[in-house]
Design an enzyme around this catalytic site. Structure first.
Site, PDB file in Angstrom:
ATOM      1  CG  ASP A 162       7.489   7.575  -6.899  1.00  0.00           C
ATOM      2  OD1 ASP A 162       8.509   7.968  -6.292  1.00  0.00           O
ATOM      3  OD2 ASP A 162       6.510   7.075  -6.326  1.00  0.00           O
TER       4      ASP A 162
ATOM      5  N   GLY B 213       0.815  -1.200   0.000  1.00  0.00           N
ATOM      6  CA  GLY B 213       0.000   0.000   0.000  1.00  0.00           C
ATOM      7  C   GLY B 213       0.846   1.247   0.000  1.00  0.00           C
TER       8      GLY B 213
ATOM      9  CG  MET C   3      -2.794   7.063  -4.383  1.00  0.00           C
ATOM     10  SD  MET C   3      -2.887   8.198  -5.792  1.00  0.00           S
ATOM     11  CE  MET C   3      -2.704   7.063  -7.161  1.00  0.00           C
ATOM     12  CB  ALA C   4      -3.773   2.803  -3.991  1.00  0.00           C
TER      13      ALA C   4
ATOM     14  CE  LYS D 116      -1.392   1.675  -6.537  1.00  0.00           C
ATOM     15  NZ  LYS D 116      -0.193   2.140  -7.266  1.00  0.00           N
TER      16      LYS D 116
END
Length: 670
Positions: free
Chosen positions: A133, A18, A21-22, A39
């Site tokens: 990222d 996790g 945001m998810a 997800k």
């Protein structure tokens, strides 16, 4: 947890990860019966349009990508107001887990992992997707060591060098891994992902991060202005060639880094071949903005001057000018200066400014064709750089990628990089010698080969059904579409011994010595042969060449009035042991082996027209019914030999059709 099903097919099982945001779940796809990763956007963000859009962006970015080193996207959807993405499930640790457990990693292993990351990001960049990222947490490793890059949640599509989505000034990404331009709030590019890859390689080889601090802001500032500790000062086992790659990736100015991911991979592939090279010198950082002092406009109310004797001048002029005239002339002077400066600026810019050109598309062209096109469009030969690498997309010697991409508006003074295909990458043929043919097929297909066939060969050493050899041979390096031929053993070839007149025991031993199997033994009253003797073999006759292990049926005469049953452990009427017999005797002539009858059939074509005739010849005998023995078109007289197998109580038949009409129909007796 209570089993929850999404979209009527995805059963959530356990939480496996996790982020902000998810949440990621391990789940079962009940429709395809396979394990997947699901997800789900956290519930508190489901009503936030920005987070929903970012979540959708991840799905859109991943859907455009299909690569062995990128986690595959299977499905997207919304269930009861919850947004979810269904992805490939990777049963393995993150690279961050591996770093925590056993970093610093061996140099060859770190280079292999980084090359796979480069392959994944190069594919994304080819599709104009910047990850933004890249970090060990978003890199998964399968049990076999294959890299899978995931989490394109903040990736963005690019057009030229400009981020196209909303919130371009948002500083997204993980502070320890993102680039100086991201820390500054600028637009991310291919060079930003290259910087992050350099940080990941630095951490794998040193177990440290280039920059750390007490807060995200302090780390971001270090990315912008500080110098990190050289990797070899932490881990002296790092070759200089490998440190040079890290240093070049981590240059603060994007234009001084590698041009793209393929260039990074090219250096990674050759780093260990020539490890002792001069140290890479980081170019001076000229991005720091200097402070410019701007003088105040206007003067003092009283003019200051000095007399020749150093005394102060008379502060009261003899004649005072009107103040508005001074102001007017000052304004006129400033206006003239501004107009002149502006005119000079445009004149100079008109002389030195280089107009943009549209980057031509040279993918698919030969190297020389591509260079000719670029030179014609205004690029100088010295600006055009080429690099060779394997590619399945283009033939050898043709351009398979280019930087900048086609249609981009660029200055003709910038460098251009062409990537020239050396053909498909070659892979090694696995050694499948001795494997069953089916297993050999699976092994080759798993290794990427697609064109596989087999041929039957005789071999006394290799059991029937196993692979004797392959062509190309094992350990050869060939392209995946190279035809692979497997030589599959039929076993040794042997001759059917002449067992006619032998007792069952003698015939059994003779078959065994010839490496043949005894099949069904039929014992029947047959006055034409001595009692207890073999009088026929089937389906092969004495002297026929057959593969070792072939089964031969025997017929044994029993004229004493009693038919003896013969089984695997019983003795036949002729004496001896019938160890391999599989069936027993009937006392009727119905069990006699079929006798071979050969009949010629001739079709004549009338000379007067010579038109083609469609000929169909059907036969019926003891082993077949209405079997097509001939089916062809003729333009001249033709003769065929038709073979029928008959027993004493059966009758054969041959039917001849010409252009669909029955022309001949005659029986054939035993």
């Amino acid at each position: 947890m209570t089993i929850k099903r999404l979209g009527g097919r995805y059963e959530l099982e356990t939480v496996i990860g996790g982020g902000g945001m998810a949440v990621v779940y391990k789940a079962l796809d009940t429709l395809l019966n396979r394990t997947v990763a699901v997800k789900m956007l956290r519930a508190q963000y489901a009503g936030d349009e920005e987070f929903v859009n970012r979540f959708r962006q991840e799905a859109q970015s991943a859907a455009r990508l299909s690569h062995p080193n990128i986690v595959s996207l299977y499905d997207v959807g919304m269930s009861e107001g919850e947004y979810y993405i269904v992805m490939e499930y990777v049963n393995g640790p993150t690279l961050k887990d591996v770093i925590r457990e056993r970093a610093p990693l061996p140099v060859p292993e770190a280079l292999d992992i980084t090359q796979q990351i480069c392959d994944a990001l190069a594919h994304a960049h080819d599709h104009r997707i910047i990850h933004r990222d890249v970090k060990p947490h978003n890199i998964l490793l399968t049990q076999s060591g294959q890299v899978k890059v995931t989490d394109f949640g903040i990736a963005r599509a690019v057009t030229g060098n400009t981020i196209t989505l909303q919130h371009d000034t948002s500083v997204l990404g993980s502070v320890h891994y993102f680039s100086p331009e991201q820390a500054r709030g600028g637009a991310a590019s291919v060079k930003s992902d290259i910087y992050s890859v350099g940080v990941v390689l630095y951490e794998m080889l040193t177990k440290q991060l280039p920059f750390s601090g007490d807060s995200p802001v302090s780390v971001a500032l270090k990315h912008l202005r500080d110098r990190f500790v050289d990797p070899r000062d932490i881990n002296p086992d790092i070759p200089q060639s490998v440190e040079n790659i890290i240093l070049r990736c981590l240059v603060k100015r994007p234009e001084a880094r590698y041009p793209d991911m393929r260039a990074v991979k090219a250096d990674l592939q050759t780093a260990l071949d020539n490890p002792d090279v001069p140290k890479f010198v980081t170019p001076a950082d000229t991005t720091t903005e200097e402070t410019i002092a701007i003088p105040a406009i206007g003067g003092t109310r009283a003019a200051i001057s000095s007399s020749s004797d150093g005394q102060a001048a008379d502060p009261q002029p003899k004649k005072r000018r009107k103040w508005w005239k001074s102001l007017m002339w000052t304004g006129v002077g400033l206006a003239v200066l501004c107009v002149g400066a502006l005119a000079a600026y445009y004149i100079v810019m008109d002389l030195v400014q280089v107009p943009n050109v549209t980057m031509p598309n040279v993918i698919g062209k030969t190297e020389q064709q591509a260079i000719t096109i670029l030179v014609k469009d205004g690029f100088s030969r010295g600006q055009i750089h080429t690099q060779q690498a394997a590619s399945a997309q283009q033939p050898q010697g043709h351009v398979y990628a280019q930087t900048p991409p086609a249609s981009e508006q660029v200055k003709p003074t910038r460098d251009v990089y062409l990537y020239i295909s050396t053909g498909q990458a070659k892979i090694q043929v696995p050694d499948v010698t001795g494997l069953p043919a089916g297993q050999a097929y699976t092994t080759l297909q798993n290794d990427g080969f697609t064109n596989i066939k087999d041929v039957q060969v005789q071999s006394a050493e290799v059991p029937a059904g196993d692979v004797v050899a392959s062509n190309p041979p094992a350990n050869s390096k060939v392209t995946p579409n190279t035809p692979i031929t497997l030589q599959v053993s039929q076993g040794a070839e042997t001759s059917v011994p002449d067992v006619i007149g032998m007792t069952l025991s003698e015939a059994t031993n003779a078959l065994k010595q010839a490496h043949l199997q005894l099949g069904q033994v039929n014992q029947i009253a047959y006055p034409a042969a001595p009692d207890g003797s073999v009088f026929n073999t089937f389906p092969y006759k004495p002297g026929d060449q057959v593969p070792a292990g072939t089964t031969i049926d025997l017929w044994v005469a029993t004229n004493s009035g009693t038919a003896n049953n013969t089984t695997g452990n019983e003795t036949g009427s002729g004496g001896g042991n019938a160890a391999n017999a599989t069936n027993t005797t009937n006392t009727s002539l119905d069990n006699l082996p079929p006798d071979t009858h050969v009949r010629p059939v001739t079709i004549r074509v009338p000379d007067k027209n010579g038109k083609p005739i469609q000929v169909l010849i059907d036969k019926s005998d003891a082993v077949s019914s209405n079997e097509a023995a001939v089916n062809q078109t003729i333009t001249k007289d033709s003769t065929w030999t038709i073979t029928l197998y008959l027993t004493p109580d059966s009758q054969g038949e041959i039917q001849v059709y010409e252009n669909g009409k029955l022309k001949q129909d005659y029986p054939v007796q035993y």
